[in-house]
Design an enzyme around this catalytic site. Structure first.
Site, PDB file in Angstrom:
ATOM      1  CD  GLN A   6       0.632   1.254   0.459  1.00  0.00           C
ATOM      2  OE1 GLN A   6       0.510   2.065  -0.465  1.00  0.00           O
ATOM      3  NE2 GLN A   6       0.260  -0.003   0.332  1.00  0.00           N
ATOM      4  CE1 TYR A  43       2.627   2.920  10.717  1.00  0.00           C
ATOM      5  CE2 TYR A  43       2.630   0.573  11.201  1.00  0.00           C
ATOM      6  CZ  TYR A  43       2.030   1.686  10.631  1.00  0.00           C
ATOM      7  OH  TYR A  43       0.830   1.546   9.982  1.00  0.00           O
ATOM      8  CG  MET A 101       4.334  -4.099   9.968  1.00  0.00           C
ATOM      9  SD  MET A 101       2.632  -3.760   9.438  1.00  0.00           S
ATOM     10  CE  MET A 101       1.801  -5.250   9.943  1.00  0.00           C
TER      11      MET A 101
HETATM   12  O1  76R Z   1      -0.193  -2.560  -2.988  1.00  0.00           O
HETATM   13  C1  76R Z   1      -1.418  -2.345  -3.048  1.00  0.00           C
HETATM   14  O2  76R Z   1      -1.918  -1.207  -3.094  1.00  0.00           O
HETATM   15  C2  76R Z   1      -2.302  -3.554  -3.052  1.00  0.00           C
HETATM   16  C3  76R Z   1      -3.066  -3.762  -1.806  1.00  0.00           C
HETATM   17  C4  76R Z   1      -2.184  -3.833  -0.585  1.00  0.00           C
HETATM   18  C5  76R Z   1      -1.292  -4.845  -0.202  1.00  0.00           C
HETATM   19  C6  76R Z   1      -0.983  -6.157  -0.899  1.00  0.00           C
HETATM   20  C7  76R Z   1      -2.110  -2.805   0.421  1.00  0.00           C
HETATM   21  C8  76R Z   1      -2.834  -1.624   0.372  1.00  0.00           C
HETATM   22  N1  76R Z   1      -1.221  -3.198   1.392  1.00  0.00           N
HETATM   23  C9  76R Z   1      -0.700  -4.427   1.032  1.00  0.00           C
HETATM   24  C10 76R Z   1       0.249  -5.156   1.722  1.00  0.00           C
HETATM   25 MN1  76R Z   1      -0.866  -2.237   3.118  1.00  0.00          MN
HETATM   26  N2  76R Z   1      -0.460  -1.237   4.826  1.00  0.00           N
HETATM   27  C11 76R Z   1       0.166  -1.754   5.945  1.00  0.00           C
HETATM   28  C12 76R Z   1       0.022  -0.824   7.024  1.00  0.00           C
HETATM   29  O3  76R Z   1      -0.891  -0.197  10.714  1.00  0.00           O
HETATM   30  C13 76R Z   1      -1.313  -1.270  10.266  1.00  0.00           C
HETATM   31  O4  76R Z   1      -2.344  -1.825  10.759  1.00  0.00           O
HETATM   32  C14 76R Z   1      -0.591  -1.961   9.122  1.00  0.00           C
HETATM   33  C15 76R Z   1       0.470  -1.084   8.440  1.00  0.00           C
HETATM   34  C16 76R Z   1      -0.640   0.287   6.532  1.00  0.00           C
HETATM   35  C17 76R Z   1      -1.014   1.530   7.281  1.00  0.00           C
HETATM   36  C18 76R Z   1      -0.949   0.014   5.151  1.00  0.00           C
HETATM   37  C19 76R Z   1      -1.633   0.882   4.318  1.00  0.00           C
HETATM   38  N3  76R Z   1       0.335  -3.767   3.742  1.00  0.00           N
HETATM   39  C20 76R Z   1       0.714  -4.835   2.980  1.00  0.00           C
HETATM   40  C21 76R Z   1       1.669  -5.619   3.722  1.00  0.00           C
HETATM   41  C22 76R Z   1       2.374  -6.890   3.237  1.00  0.00           C
HETATM   42  C23 76R Z   1       1.603  -8.095   3.753  1.00  0.00           C
HETATM   43  C24 76R Z   1       2.050  -9.409   3.181  1.00  0.00           C
HETATM   44  O5  76R Z   1       2.562  -9.443   2.058  1.00  0.00           O
HETATM   45  O6  76R Z   1       1.839 -10.423   3.879  1.00  0.00           O
HETATM   46  C25 76R Z   1       1.829  -5.000   4.950  1.00  0.00           C
HETATM   47  C26 76R Z   1       2.735  -5.425   6.089  1.00  0.00           C
HETATM   48  C27 76R Z   1       0.972  -3.843   4.954  1.00  0.00           C
HETATM   49  C28 76R Z   1       0.819  -2.984   6.023  1.00  0.00           C
HETATM   50  N4  76R Z   1      -2.048  -0.690   2.479  1.00  0.00           N
HETATM   51  C29 76R Z   1      -2.717  -0.600   1.265  1.00  0.00           C
HETATM   52  C30 76R Z   1      -2.135   0.550   3.077  1.00  0.00           C
HETATM   53  C31 76R Z   1      -2.873   1.440   2.225  1.00  0.00           C
HETATM   54  C32 76R Z   1      -3.148   2.916   2.547  1.00  0.00           C
HETATM   55  C33 76R Z   1      -3.229   0.731   1.099  1.00  0.00           C
HETATM   56  C34 76R Z   1      -4.000   1.234  -0.118  1.00  0.00           C
HETATM   57  C35 76R Z   1      -3.000   1.679  -1.150  1.00  0.00           C
HETATM   58  C36 76R Z   1      -3.610   2.314  -2.349  1.00  0.00           C
HETATM   59  O7  76R Z   1      -4.612   1.806  -2.871  1.00  0.00           O
HETATM   60  O8  76R Z   1      -3.044   3.341  -2.779  1.00  0.00           O
END
Ligand code: 76R
Length: 248
Positions: A184, A144, A146
């Site tokens: 992810q 999806y 966003m």
């Molecule tokens: O990359 C990393 O693992 C570091 C931590 C991290 C960042 C910086 C992280 C972890 N995310 C990051 C950035 Mn994420 N993420 C989403 C969604 O549905 C929703 O509510 C939001 C959609 C999911 C499901 C998800 C999952 N993440 C981001 C960003 C960029 C934001 C910015 O730069 O301003 C977005 C848009 C975003 C959205 N995130 C994780 C996950 C998961 C499962 C993790 C843990 C990953 C791991 O440790 O393996």
């Protein structure tokens, strides 16, 4: 002005959602259908061979629901290669029986919110494997697009870097609870497509997508600052499975 986030950018991604024109597919003779499938298989085998040589990544999925029938995900070093892949697909006989229903262009992105100082991005094997990912072969995929919200008090882009960083830390902590259950891949699409990010999730259990996304809804980064586009889920399919699904 708030300080902009420095991103680490990897491969470009093309999510190609298509439906089959079933009426034409049924009307086409068996021979035409077999030829069309053969051309599709040779295209996808080439994509897999390219993936094996680390020239890009490739995933193929049967989509649940009627928003699309199939999803092909391609990742490459350049957008030109993604354009070429699209054209190569369009030239197959199989493509004549498909309609593109959604497509998304973005770029694999790691934000530097949680960056560790002193790590060389160009040589660090972990960062390189995340920037140029081999798409996981889990049973299910979820995609999806966003945005981060810009509305009155709830404007992500007006927050300080520190405020954003703190919230992203919480976000990451929730995500990490799903380690081993959901993988992810975040792709950024500011200036590339209609939303700001694409979220591609992988799991062997569809229910984990629901649990993860639901839990994140309560986190401030999502509850206050996120708007979401359409959701798609599907199952990973091999060439043989695809062939079976298309055989009448
Ligand atoms: O990359 C990393 O693992 C570091 C931590 C991290 C960042 C910086 C992280 C972890 N995310 C990051 C950035 Mn994420 N993420 C989403 C969604 O549905 C929703 O509510 C939001 C959609 C999911 C499901 C998800 C999952 N993440 C981001 C960003 C960029 C934001 C910015 O730069 O301003 C977005 C848009 C975003 C959205 N995130 C994780 C996950 C998961 C499962 C993790 C843990 C990953 C791991 O440790 O393996």
């Amino acid at each position: 002005m708030s300080e902009a986030v420095e991103t680490l950018d990897g491969w470009y991604a093309f999510h190609d959602f298509r439906t089959i024109d079933w009426a034409s597919w049924k009307l086409a003779g068996k021979e035409v259908r077999e030829q069309a499938i053969a051309e599709l298989l040779s295209f996808t085998e080439q994509c897999q061979a390219d993936q094996a040589q680390r020239k890009g990544s490739f995933g193929q999925y049967a989509v649940t629901g009627t928003k699309a029938d199939f999803l092909w995900i391609h990742m490459r070093e350049t957008v030109d290669e993604l354009t070429e892949l699209k054209l190569a697909f369009q030239k197959t006989l199989f493509a004549d029986f498909t309609e593109p229903v959604y497509s998304y262009t973005s770029c694999v992105e790691l934000s530097s919110y949680l960056a560790k100082p002193g790590v060389d991005v160009d040589t660090d094997p972990y960062l390189q494997s995340r920037l140029k990912p081999v798409l996981p072969d889990n049973k299910y995929v979820c995609f999806y697009p966003m945005n981060k919200r810009r509305a009155g008090e709830d404007n992500w882009y007006m927050l300080s870097r520190q405020e954003r960083g703190e919230m992203m830390k919480n976000h990451g902590l929730i995500g990490r609870k799903y380690a081993g259950k959901v993988t992810q891949i975040i792709t950024g699409s500011q200036g590339l497509d209609d939303w700001e990010w694409g979220v591609t999730l992988y799991s062997d259990d569809v229910l984990q997508f629901k649990k993860l996304v639901y839990e994140m809804r309560f986190d401030e980064t999502s509850a206050r600052f996120a708007d979401f586009g359409p959701f798609y889920i599907g199952s990973n399919v091999t060439g043989h499975a695809l062939q079976r699904m298309l055989t009448i």
